[in-house]
Every structure is written in structure tokens, then in C-alpha cells.
Design a protein around this motif. Structure first.
Motif, mmCIF file in Angstrom:
data_model
loop_
_atom_site.group_PDB
_atom_site.id
_atom_site.type_symbol
_atom_site.label_atom_id
_atom_site.label_comp_id
_atom_site.label_asym_id
_atom_site.label_seq_id
_atom_site.Cartn_x
_atom_site.Cartn_y
_atom_site.Cartn_z
ATOM 1 N N PRO A 106 0.461 -0.987 0.441
ATOM 2 C CA PRO A 106 0.203 0.266 -0.075
ATOM 3 C C PRO A 106 1.320 1.087 -0.154
ATOM 4 C CG PRO A 106 -1.014 -1.521 1.441
ATOM 5 C CD PRO A 106 0.138 -2.282 1.330
ATOM 6 N N MET A 107 0.816 2.766 -0.740
ATOM 7 C CA MET A 107 0.902 3.395 -0.801
ATOM 8 C C MET A 107 0.287 4.241 -0.687
ATOM 9 S SD MET A 107 3.836 4.391 -3.059
ATOM 10 C CE MET A 107 4.018 3.037 -4.334
ATOM 11 N N TYR A 108 1.542 5.631 0.260
ATOM 12 C CA TYR A 108 0.898 6.817 0.757
ATOM 13 C C TYR A 108 0.507 7.856 -0.299
ATOM 14 C CZ TYR A 108 0.817 5.741 6.058
ATOM 15 O OH TYR A 108 0.226 5.124 7.233
ATOM 16 N N ILE A 109 -0.712 8.232 -0.876
ATOM 17 C CA ILE A 109 -0.751 9.396 -1.435
ATOM 18 C C ILE A 109 -1.347 10.137 -0.747
ATOM 19 C CG2 ILE A 109 -2.537 9.982 -3.388
ATOM 20 C CD1 ILE A 109 -0.414 7.547 -4.195
ATOM 21 N N VAL A 110 -1.761 10.246 0.045
ATOM 22 C CA VAL A 110 -2.262 11.884 0.969
ATOM 23 C C VAL A 110 -1.734 11.973 2.067
ATOM 24 C CG1 VAL A 110 -3.677 13.672 1.871
ATOM 25 C CG2 VAL A 110 -3.457 12.729 -0.780
ATOM 26 N N ARG A 111 -1.148 12.612 2.675
ATOM 27 C CA ARG A 111 -0.608 12.667 4.573
ATOM 28 C C ARG A 111 -0.752 13.736 5.120
ATOM 29 N NH1 ARG A 111 4.248 9.612 4.435
ATOM 30 N NH2 ARG A 111 4.249 7.653 5.786
ATOM 31 N N ASN A 112 -1.482 14.220 5.965
ATOM 32 C CA ASN A 112 -2.149 15.230 6.526
ATOM 33 C C ASN A 112 -2.305 16.673 5.741
ATOM 34 O OD1 ASN A 112 -1.777 14.564 9.198
ATOM 35 N ND2 ASN A 112 0.911 13.878 8.595
ATOM 36 N N GLY A 113 -2.689 15.545 4.601
ATOM 37 C CA GLY A 113 -3.888 16.885 3.592
ATOM 38 C C GLY A 113 -2.659 17.734 2.358
ATOM 39 N N LEU A 114 -1.554 16.630 2.252
ATOM 40 C CA LEU A 114 -0.384 17.433 2.088
ATOM 41 C C LEU A 114 -0.286 15.723 0.774
ATOM 42 C CD1 LEU A 114 1.597 18.625 3.526
ATOM 43 C CD2 LEU A 114 0.662 19.427 2.159
ATOM 44 N N LEU A 115 0.127 15.943 -0.657
ATOM 45 C CA LEU A 115 0.479 14.745 -1.698
ATOM 46 C C LEU A 115 1.235 14.074 -1.697
ATOM 47 C CD1 LEU A 115 -1.524 16.701 -4.463
ATOM 48 C CD2 LEU A 115 -2.237 14.406 -3.463
ATOM 49 N N ILE A 116 2.157 13.108 -2.094
ATOM 50 C CA ILE A 116 3.089 12.679 -1.840
ATOM 51 C C ILE A 116 4.142 12.081 -2.858
ATOM 52 C CG2 ILE A 116 4.739 10.614 -0.818
ATOM 53 C CD1 ILE A 116 2.711 11.787 1.499
ATOM 54 N N VAL A 117 4.153 12.855 -3.739
ATOM 55 C CA VAL A 117 4.140 13.546 -4.915
ATOM 56 C C VAL A 117 5.334 12.057 -5.597
ATOM 57 C CG1 VAL A 117 5.743 14.916 -6.969
ATOM 58 C CG2 VAL A 117 4.309 15.668 -5.108
ATOM 59 N N VAL A 145 -8.471 15.137 4.042
ATOM 60 C CA VAL A 145 -7.828 14.608 4.342
ATOM 61 C C VAL A 145 -6.291 14.014 4.961
ATOM 62 C CG1 VAL A 145 -7.480 12.286 2.463
ATOM 63 C CG2 VAL A 145 -8.761 14.144 1.332
ATOM 64 N N LYS A 146 -7.168 13.717 5.703
ATOM 65 C CA LYS A 146 -6.298 12.476 6.671
ATOM 66 C C LYS A 146 -4.740 11.901 6.276
ATOM 67 C CE LYS A 146 -4.884 11.252 11.440
ATOM 68 N NZ LYS A 146 -3.825 12.136 12.162
ATOM 69 N N TYR A 147 -5.528 10.566 5.674
ATOM 70 C CA TYR A 147 -4.573 9.957 5.785
ATOM 71 C C TYR A 147 -5.883 9.514 3.667
ATOM 72 C CZ TYR A 147 -1.839 9.317 9.522
ATOM 73 O OH TYR A 147 -1.079 9.515 10.302
#
Ligand SMILES: [Zn+2]
Length: 224
Positions: A106-117, A145-147
Motif C-alpha cells: 500500500p502506498m501513501y498518496i496523501v498524508r495530513n492533507g499533502l500529496l506525496i509526490v 484528508v488525513k490519509y
């Protein structure tokens, strides 16, 4: 109707074994192609389930109407594919390494409202696809969005903030996800690449997180 002919036609043991070998090769090939195509599963279907569908597709259909394709061929194909599927699932259960290699993680796309570019670039998904998924889950902007996680089956899991914790964030609806043309003083702006949200003194300021210079007006209010 000659039942033996329907079942066996002129199948020899060596041809039966050849089918087993062909199945193994094709199964591995299909998994490899799907895995390295970069895409994850197709909505709820893992690449293994897609592999099964593809492998069994013509094996299931052909014996239904080709009179020289005996049922035994289909039976062998079904059995081998099923065993291979069970074997791969077993291997993935036993070994985390094999599981990661075959299925990804699984891959984080958003963390604490920020995109993981960086992570988004690795996946062969576009922002449009992520935003569409999030819109379907009633998300209007990333401040909600938190996550957000891209699961191994291609689904996007979204964990929203509770209402009182919603922050200013990057809008993801097409009408609002557009570059701001005029600066409004004391208004929040969000980086269109990474979602970083800040007050701006000018629209030429670089994003402190990714150096991008494209800003969209942030959103805070949301209907849901
Ligand atoms: Zn940025």
C-alpha cells in the motif's frame, strides 16, 4: 454421441502433460505482464484474479463449441491454474518479500492533507485518477484528508479528518483546481503539485515544499 470422444478426443498422456507445462508458462507470463504493466488491480480484482480470468477465458469457452477440443483439456487447464493460484497465494502468505514483489505494498498518496509526490510519480496513475477516486468518496479538497492510501488491489482508501479538524486545502474539483490569476490578500493558496497550503505575498512565490509555482485558491468549507 460418443462420450469418450467428447471427453478425450485423441488426447495422449504426453499432450496432457504438455498442457500442464503450457499452463504454467502462460500463468507466469500473464502475472509478469500484469505486474510490470505498472497498473495495480482493476477495482477489487488483484492481478492474480485477473490472471485467472485471462487464463481460463478461452479454456472455458473453446470446449463449449469446438468439437475437436475435448473437455479433458479444459479440466487440466482449470486444475493447473487453480493449483498455481493456490501455490502463489501460499507463497505470499509465507513470505513478505514474495508478497511485496508480486503484489506491491500500500502506498501513501496523501498524508495530513499533502500529496506525496515522489510516491505518486512511481505509480502510473495521474492526479486526475486520484482526484476522481477521492471525489467519489465525497472529498472536495485535500484539507479534509488525513490519509489516502493506494491499496494493492488498486482501490484508494481515504481517511478523512473529523469535521472540526478540517484545514484549508487543495481543491480537487475541476472548477476549483485551476491556477489562480490574481492574488487575494490574506487568502490561502495551495500548491497544485503537492497540496502545500499557505498565505502568499505574491503568486510568484515558490512552494516551500516542492518549489512549484502554480497556486490554486484553497478551500475550507465543504458540504459533507
Ligand atoms: Zn508544492
Amino acid at each position: 454421441m460418443d462420450f469418450i470422444r467428447v471427453l478425450l478426443h485423441d488426447t495422449t498422456l504426453s499432450f496432457a502433460l504438455e498442457i500442464v507445462l503450457r499452463c504454467i508458462v502462460m500463468y507466469v507470463l500473464i502475472i509478469l505482464v500484469l505486474r510490470f504493466s505498472g497498473k495495480r488491480g482493476v477495482r477489487q480484482l488483484s492481478i492474480f484474479e485477473i490472471a485467472i480470468i485471462l487464463s481460463l477465458g478461452s479454456a472455458a469457452g473453446d470446449p463449449m463449441f469446438y468439437d475437436d477440443v475435448p473437455l479433458i483439456h479444459a479440466v487440466i487447464v482449470f486444475t493447473v491454474i487453480l493449483l498455481l493460484y493456490r501455490f502463489t497465494t501460499y507463497l505470499m502468505m509465507k513470505s513478505d518479500v514474495i508478497e511485496t514483489v508480486l503484489e506491491g505494498r500500500p502506498m501513501y498518496i496523501v498524508r495530513n492533507g499533502l500529496l506525496i509526490v515522489e510516491d505518486i510519480k512511481q505509480e502510473k496513475y495521474s492526479y486526475d485518477e486520484f482526484f476522481a477516486e477521492m471525489r467519489q468518496q465525497k472529498i472536495e479538497h485535500l484539507g479534509q484528508v488525513k490519509y489516502a492510501l493506494l491499496e494493492t488491489d488498486g482501490c484508494l482508501s481515504v481517511l478523512p479528518y473529523s469535521k472540526e479538524n478540517i484545514k484549508w486545502g487543495l481543491p480537487i474539483f475541476p472548477d476549483d483546481y485551476k491556477q489562480a490569476e490574481e492574488l487575494i490578500v490574506n487568502h490561502h493558496y495551495s500548491c497544485m503539485l503537492c497540496g502545500q497550503t499557505q498565505l502568499l505575498s505574491s503568486l510568484d512565490v515558490q512552494c516551500s515544499r516542492c518549489n512549484c509555482k502554480r497556486w490554486a485558491e484553497s478551500k475550507l468549507d465543504c458540504e459533507h
